[in-house]
Write an enzyme that holds these catalytic residues in place. Structure first.
Site, mmCIF file in Angstrom:
data_model
loop_
_atom_site.group_PDB
_atom_site.id
_atom_site.type_symbol
_atom_site.label_atom_id
_atom_site.label_comp_id
_atom_site.label_asym_id
_atom_site.label_seq_id
_atom_site.Cartn_x
_atom_site.Cartn_y
_atom_site.Cartn_z
ATOM 1 N N LYS A 56 8.608 -0.061 5.667
ATOM 2 C CA LYS A 56 9.116 -1.364 6.076
ATOM 3 C C LYS A 56 9.756 -2.119 4.912
ATOM 4 O O LYS A 56 10.565 -3.022 5.090
ATOM 5 C CB LYS A 56 7.966 -2.229 6.638
ATOM 6 N N GLU A 112 15.889 1.909 -0.901
ATOM 7 C CA GLU A 112 14.445 1.690 -1.069
ATOM 8 C C GLU A 112 14.189 0.337 -1.724
ATOM 9 O O GLU A 112 14.989 -0.134 -2.536
ATOM 10 C CB GLU A 112 13.850 2.779 -1.973
ATOM 11 N N ASP A 116 7.931 4.239 -6.728
ATOM 12 C CA ASP A 116 6.677 4.190 -7.483
ATOM 13 C C ASP A 116 6.455 5.549 -8.145
ATOM 14 O O ASP A 116 6.843 5.770 -9.289
ATOM 15 C CB ASP A 116 5.559 3.816 -6.508
ATOM 16 N N ARG A 176 5.458 -10.156 2.582
ATOM 17 C CA ARG A 176 6.801 -9.557 2.553
ATOM 18 C C ARG A 176 7.890 -10.621 2.612
ATOM 19 O O ARG A 176 9.010 -10.402 2.158
ATOM 20 C CB ARG A 176 6.987 -8.611 3.747
HETATM 21 C C1 PRP Z 1 6.523 1.960 -0.607
HETATM 22 C C2 PRP Z 1 8.024 1.893 -0.858
HETATM 23 C C3 PRP Z 1 8.441 3.306 -0.851
HETATM 24 C C4 PRP Z 1 7.214 4.043 -1.372
HETATM 25 C C5 PRP Z 1 7.425 4.383 -2.804
HETATM 26 O O1 PRP Z 1 6.301 2.036 0.757
HETATM 27 O O2 PRP Z 1 8.671 1.134 0.130
HETATM 28 O O3 PRP Z 1 8.793 3.756 0.433
HETATM 29 O O4 PRP Z 1 6.097 3.154 -1.245
HETATM 30 O O5 PRP Z 1 6.318 5.065 -3.322
HETATM 31 P P1 PRP Z 1 6.464 6.494 -4.004
HETATM 32 O O6 PRP Z 1 7.633 6.418 -4.945
HETATM 33 O O7 PRP Z 1 5.144 6.654 -4.717
HETATM 34 O O8 PRP Z 1 6.661 7.492 -2.927
HETATM 35 P P2 PRP Z 1 4.849 1.819 1.381
HETATM 36 O O9 PRP Z 1 4.190 3.138 1.570
HETATM 37 O O10 PRP Z 1 4.104 0.799 0.572
HETATM 38 O O11 PRP Z 1 5.193 1.246 2.818
HETATM 39 P P3 PRP Z 1 5.946 -0.110 3.217
HETATM 40 O O12 PRP Z 1 7.373 0.024 2.749
HETATM 41 O O13 PRP Z 1 5.822 -0.144 4.698
HETATM 42 O O14 PRP Z 1 5.237 -1.258 2.540
#
Ligand code: PRP
Length: 189
Positions: A56, A112, A116, A176
């Site tokens: 999201k 994105e 992370d 958010r």
């Molecule tokens: C976050 C972000 C990326 C992912 C990055 O999503 O939006 O999609 O984590 O992490 P990585 O590089 O370790 O793969 P999240 O899982 O928090 O979901 P959200 O966007 O719904 O908050």
């Protein structure tokens, strides 16, 4: 019967901490998004991009980015989830919502909010490129200082490995909607 919003919100568990200081202001976000939008506009002349947002968190940045690109953009979204604990990831990502659009022969820009570990972008890059787009690039508003960012063409800001909220980023689905990016101060216990 659904609850009124104020009642539904009252039932949500409170994240164990509080919103801390701003590390990227709304004005800084606006200026950087405009600059990335101008770069994409220059890079995609004559080949309009399909922006693919990862739900999201990317929805806020993607909304502003789409309006900062002076081209006829199209948008679509994917939702993914990684198995297990993110710190001990198996490297497996599950698709919760796939694209509605066929990306074959399209100029795809994956958008994105934050990179992370890089697991999600690695996975989606491989998945989407296998669908034979005409071109593929990635854009991330925030990248962790130690993240793998080799394949990411458009980067907004490098950020430390702290908990962050706002501008699409959440803790337990909260915050958010904040217009700036803040540190999130976890409770000590
Ligand atoms: C976050 C972000 C990326 C992912 C990055 O999503 O939006 O999609 O984590 O992490 P990585 O590089 O370790 O793969 P999240 O899982 O928090 O979901 P959200 O966007 O719904 O908050």
């Amino acid at each position: 019967m659904s609850l009124a919003p104020e009642h539904a919100a009252a039932q949500m568990p409170k994240p164990p901490g509080s919103v801390g200081r701003v590390i990227i202001t709304a004005e800084e976000l606006r200026a950087r998004t405009e600059a990335i939008g101008a770069e994409i506009t220059a890079d995609y002349q004559g080949r309009p991009p399909l922006l693919v947002g990862v739900l999201k968190g990317a929805f806020v940045f993607m909304s502003d980015l789409a309006r900062a690109i002076d081209l006829p953009v199209e948008i679509d979204f994917m939702a993914v989830s990684s198995y297990g604990l993110s710190t001990e990831s198996s490297g497996v990502v599950r698709i919760i919502k796939d694209l509605d659009t066929d990306v074959r022969d399209r100029h795809v820009v994956l958008v994105e909010d934050i990179v992370d570990s890089g697991l999600t972008t690695d996975y989606l890059a491989e998945l989407l490129q296998a669908r034979r787009p005409a071109s593929f690039a990635m854009c991330a508003l925030l990248v962790r200082e130690d993240a793998r960012t080799d394949g990411i063409r458009y980067v907004g800001f490098s950020v430390p490995a702290d908990w962050l909220v706002g501008y699409g980023l959440d803790v337990a689905e909260r915050y958010r909607e904040l217009p700036s990016v803040h540190l999130f101060d976890l409770d000590d216990q």
